[in-house]
Design a protein around this motif. Structure first.
Motif, PDB file in Angstrom:
ATOM      1  N   LEU A   1      23.193  -8.117  40.647  1.00  0.00           N
ATOM      2  CA  LEU A   1      22.985  -7.585  39.301  1.00  0.00           C
ATOM      3  C   LEU A   1      21.490  -7.545  38.968  1.00  0.00           C
ATOM      4  N   LYS A   2      20.763  -8.575  39.348  1.00  0.00           N
ATOM      5  CA  LYS A   2      19.310  -8.571  39.147  1.00  0.00           C
ATOM      6  C   LYS A   2      18.661  -7.451  39.951  1.00  0.00           C
ATOM      7  N   LEU A   3      19.104  -7.275  41.186  1.00  0.00           N
ATOM      8  CA  LEU A   3      18.571  -6.193  42.013  1.00  0.00           C
ATOM      9  C   LEU A   3      18.797  -4.838  41.343  1.00  0.00           C
ATOM     10  N   LEU A   4      19.998  -4.620  40.849  1.00  0.00           N
ATOM     11  CA  LEU A   4      20.307  -3.346  40.199  1.00  0.00           C
ATOM     12  C   LEU A   4      19.440  -3.121  38.963  1.00  0.00           C
ATOM     13  N   CYS A   5      19.223  -4.171  38.185  1.00  0.00           N
ATOM     14  CA  CYS A   5      18.350  -4.050  37.008  1.00  0.00           C
ATOM     15  C   CYS A   5      16.923  -3.714  37.424  1.00  0.00           C
ATOM     16  N   MET A   6      16.448  -4.377  38.457  1.00  0.00           N
ATOM     17  CA  MET A   6      15.083  -4.110  38.933  1.00  0.00           C
ATOM     18  C   MET A   6      14.968  -2.700  39.512  1.00  0.00           C
ATOM     19  N   ILE A   7      15.954  -2.275  40.277  1.00  0.00           N
ATOM     20  CA  ILE A   7      15.934  -0.931  40.853  1.00  0.00           C
ATOM     21  C   ILE A   7      15.932   0.111  39.745  1.00  0.00           C
ATOM     22  N   SER A   8      16.719  -0.128  38.717  1.00  0.00           N
ATOM     23  CA  SER A   8      16.803   0.821  37.612  1.00  0.00           C
ATOM     24  C   SER A   8      15.509   0.878  36.808  1.00  0.00           C
TER      25      SER A   8
END
Length: 118
Positions: A44-51
């Protein structure tokens, strides 16, 4: 059968039909699997950072999350395998982006709340 029993059965049958038309089983199964995959805190953190970042690469992601590179790569591989993110090679960097619209909407709804909490 009494009137009450027949009305109750009708009501339940009617609800089942309306839920089925609003929430088709195949779609809910797909969404459920995506939510399970995205539910891991690191993912979830990765997805937030990617976004939030433009074309983040693996090294930026693992440094920001203070995790070993292999851990981040494994989580990205899971997201990629499920069709949630895609990677692209740009020069000597591999960058990631979210390609699943359902997941993108979830992340878009999380980011403002997370930013307010900071």
């Amino acid at each position: 059968m009494s009137k009450v029993e027949s009305i109750s059965e009708y009501h339940v049958d009617q609800q089942d039909e309306s839920v089925g038309s609003l929430c088709p089983e195949e779609l809910m199964d797909d969404y459920s699997q995506k939510l399970k995959v995205c539910g891991h805190p690191i993912r979830l953190k990765l997805l937030c950072m990617i976004s939030k970042q433009e074309d983040p690469c693996v090294s930026e992601l693992w440094v920001c999350l203070n995790q070993p590179q292999p851990v981040i790569s494994q989580h990205l591989a899971v997201l990629k395998d499920k069709g949630i993110v895609q990677s692209e090679v740009k020069g000597n960097k591999r960058t990631y982006s979210i390609v699943d619209p359902f997941v993108q909407r979830i992340v878009d709804s999380i980011l403002p709340v997370a930013e307010k909490a900071m």
